[in-house]
Design a protein around this motif. Structure first.
Motif, short mmCIF file in Angstrom:
data_model
loop_
_atom_site.label_atom_id
_atom_site.label_comp_id
_atom_site.label_asym_id
_atom_site.label_seq_id
_atom_site.Cartn_x
_atom_site.Cartn_y
_atom_site.Cartn_z
N PRO A 1 0.84 -1.19 0.00
CA PRO A 1 0.00 0.00 0.00
C PRO A 1 0.88 1.24 0.00
N THR A 2 0.50 2.23 -0.79
CA THR A 2 1.30 3.46 -0.81
C THR A 2 0.44 4.70 -0.73
N TYR A 3 0.91 5.64 0.03
CA TYR A 3 0.38 7.00 -0.01
C TYR A 3 1.56 7.95 0.17
N ASP A 4 1.82 8.73 -0.85
CA ASP A 4 2.96 9.67 -0.83
C ASP A 4 4.27 8.97 -0.50
N GLU A 5 4.62 7.98 -1.31
CA GLU A 5 5.89 7.27 -1.12
C GLU A 5 6.79 7.46 -2.34
N ALA A 6 6.69 8.63 -3.02
CA ALA A 6 7.50 8.86 -4.21
C ALA A 6 9.00 8.72 -3.91
N VAL B 1 -0.82 -0.79 -4.25
CA VAL B 1 -2.16 -0.21 -4.12
C VAL B 1 -1.99 1.22 -3.66
N ASP B 2 -2.11 2.13 -4.61
CA ASP B 2 -1.85 3.54 -4.33
C ASP B 2 -3.16 4.31 -4.23
N ASP B 3 -3.26 5.16 -3.22
CA ASP B 3 -4.49 5.95 -3.04
C ASP B 3 -4.37 7.31 -3.74
N ARG C 1 -8.93 7.99 -3.83
CA ARG C 1 -8.48 8.94 -2.80
C ARG C 1 -7.96 8.19 -1.57
N LYS C 2 -7.31 8.92 -0.70
CA LYS C 2 -6.77 8.30 0.51
C LYS C 2 -7.90 7.73 1.35
N ASP C 3 -7.82 6.43 1.61
CA ASP C 3 -8.97 5.76 2.23
C ASP C 3 -8.54 4.78 3.31
N GLY C 4 -7.31 4.90 3.79
CA GLY C 4 -6.89 4.07 4.92
C GLY C 4 -6.23 2.77 4.50
N LEU C 5 -5.33 2.33 5.38
CA LEU C 5 -4.53 1.14 5.12
C LEU C 5 -5.39 -0.14 5.02
N TYR D 1 8.46 8.15 21.59
CA TYR D 1 6.99 8.18 21.60
C TYR D 1 6.38 7.16 20.65
N ARG D 2 7.09 6.86 19.52
CA ARG D 2 6.57 5.82 18.63
C ARG D 2 6.75 4.45 19.25
N ARG D 3 7.90 4.29 19.92
CA ARG D 3 8.17 3.05 20.62
C ARG D 3 7.09 2.79 21.68
N ASP E 1 13.21 2.65 10.92
CA ASP E 1 12.33 3.80 10.76
C ASP E 1 12.57 4.45 9.40
N ARG E 2 11.49 4.96 8.83
CA ARG E 2 11.63 5.55 7.49
C ARG E 2 12.64 6.70 7.52
N VAL E 3 13.40 6.82 6.43
CA VAL E 3 14.38 7.90 6.30
C VAL E 3 13.76 9.02 5.46
N GLY F 1 10.21 10.73 3.34
CA GLY F 1 8.75 10.80 3.37
C GLY F 1 8.27 10.98 4.81
N TYR F 2 6.95 10.90 4.98
CA TYR F 2 6.38 11.15 6.31
C TYR F 2 5.44 10.00 6.70
N SER F 3 5.31 9.82 8.02
CA SER F 3 4.43 8.77 8.51
C SER F 3 2.96 9.20 8.38
N LYS F 4 2.10 8.24 8.05
CA LYS F 4 0.67 8.52 7.96
C LYS F 4 -0.07 8.15 9.24
N MET F 5 0.70 7.69 10.22
CA MET F 5 0.09 7.41 11.52
C MET F 5 -0.34 8.74 12.12
N SER F 6 -1.55 8.79 12.67
CA SER F 6 -2.03 10.05 13.25
C SER F 6 -2.83 9.74 14.49
N1 LIG Z 1 -2.93 3.04 -0.07
C1 LIG Z 1 -2.72 3.55 1.15
N2 LIG Z 1 -1.52 3.33 1.76
C2 LIG Z 1 -1.33 3.86 3.01
C3 LIG Z 1 -2.33 4.62 3.68
N3 LIG Z 1 -1.84 4.98 4.90
C4 LIG Z 1 -0.58 4.48 4.97
N4 LIG Z 1 -0.27 3.81 3.83
C5 LIG Z 1 0.97 3.08 3.52
O1 LIG Z 1 1.13 2.11 4.52
C6 LIG Z 1 2.50 1.92 4.84
C7 LIG Z 1 2.73 2.22 6.33
O2 LIG Z 1 2.47 3.59 6.58
P1 LIG Z 1 3.47 4.53 7.40
O3 LIG Z 1 3.04 5.94 7.21
O4 LIG Z 1 4.88 4.21 7.06
O5 LIG Z 1 3.15 4.10 8.90
P2 LIG Z 1 4.16 3.95 10.13
O6 LIG Z 1 5.30 3.11 9.67
O7 LIG Z 1 3.33 3.30 11.19
O8 LIG Z 1 4.57 5.35 10.49
C8 LIG Z 1 3.28 2.85 3.91
O9 LIG Z 1 3.66 2.13 2.77
C9 LIG Z 1 2.23 3.91 3.56
O10 LIG Z 1 2.48 4.56 2.34
C10 LIG Z 1 -3.58 4.84 3.00
O11 LIG Z 1 -4.50 5.50 3.48
N5 LIG Z 1 -3.71 4.27 1.76
#
Ligand SMILES: Nc1nc2c(ncn2[C@@H]2O[C@H](COP(=O)(O)OP(=O)(O)O)[C@@H](O)[C@H]2O)c(=O)[nH]1
Ligand SMILES: [Mg+2]
Length: 243
Positions: free
Chosen positions: A8-13, A35-37, A64-68, A132-134, A206-208, A210-215
């Motif tokens: 799954p990808t969201y903003d992983e360019a 699977v890109d949103d 559109r962005k619709d969750g993991l 805090y993530r730990r 940990d990712r180097v 891009g940004y985390s989508k955890m919120s």
């Molecule tokens: N398709 C899709 N991918 C998502 C979504 N949210 C997160 N991801 C992907 O899920 C993976 C884990 O997300 P990440 O932000 O790294 O979460 P973290 O590692 O818990 O901080 C990454 O490949 C993200 O691009 C989403 O809403 N839709």
């Protein structure tokens, strides 16, 4: 076994090309479904470029962005329709080392129905995560296991391999978590199903880029769902057996 890795990808360019290259090098025989949103940063176009270069890679773009959780249900549906025997889940931000994938698949070969790449079994680690993530991950896991009565050590890990039969048995398409709660929901269902679930140690980097989508919203959904499942299955004890 015919294997499909769902990414799954969201903003992983910044990560997708390297993730696909590493995956292909570590596991040349697996197919991949991105699977890109509809990422605004153009992840899908880059994934398609890698697909042309590497082969055995498909790219699905959702509106559109619709969750993991929704991304995985979508990818799993395609994998099952295309008759794969094994479906793998993996993050696309290089946190999950593709080099460990053959170990996950070997555990399935050895008889497991589901394998979790675990940060919390001996040998597993998270070297660079901020405190805090730990803490969020540790307490999230501990809370989920206590409330749900699971013995899984890393129920929130997103690096997994499943036999399709196990996903069908747990009725994966009826899972409800939109976001990261999907990991806990599926781990919980597998652990209750009596199917063979094993954990193999992984190092989570940990990712180097891009940004985390955890919120906070995502974490709150997880917390609420876990609490609800615990109440439903362990306190209310409905007569009808639930998965
Ligand atoms: N398709 C899709 N991918 C998502 C979504 N949210 C997160 N991801 C992907 O899920 C993976 C884990 O997300 P990440 O932000 O790294 O979460 P973290 O590692 O818990 O901080 C990454 O490949 C993200 O691009 C989403 O809403 N839709
Ligand atoms: Mg990540």
């Amino acid at each position: 076994m015919r294997t499909l890795v769902v990414l799954p990808t969201y903003d992983e360019a910044a990560n997708i090309a390297e993730a696909l290259t590493r995956l292909r090098a570590a596991a040349p025989h697996v197919d991949v479904l991105v699977v890109d949103d509809n990422s605004p940063d153009g992840t899908a176009a880059l994934a398609r470029r890698s697909a042309d270069e590497l082969g055995q890679i498909d790219v699905e773009v959702r509106p559109r962005k619709d969750g993991l959780g929704n991304a995985y249900r979508h990818g799993f549906r395609i994998g099952i329709d295309r008759d794969y025997e094994v479906l793998v889940q993996m993050d696309a931000d290089l946190s999950h080392d593709a080099v460990a994938l053959p170990q996950l698949l070997a555990a399935l070969d050895a008889g497991a129905d589901a394998v979790i790449g675990s940060r919390y079994v001996p040998g597993g680690s998270i070297p660079h995560w901020p405190w805090y993530r730990r803490a969020l991950s540790r307490y999230g896991n501990a809370y989920s296991c206590a409330v749900l009565g699971m013995t899984v050590r890393d129920a929130t890990s997103g690096f997994r391999a499943y036999r399709v039969g196990a996903l069908e048995e747990i009725d994966v398409f009826s899972t409800r978590a939109k976001g990261y709660g999907f990991q806990i929901e599926t781990a919980y269902r597998v652990s209750r199903s009596g199917r063979a679930l094993t954990e193999v140690p992984i190092t989570f980097t940990d990712r180097v880029r891009g940004y985390s989508k955890m919120s906070l919203t995502v974490a709150a959904e997880e917390l609420l769902l876990v609490t609800w499942w615990g109440l439903r299955d362990r306190v209310l004890r409905r007569a009808r057996p639930r998965r």
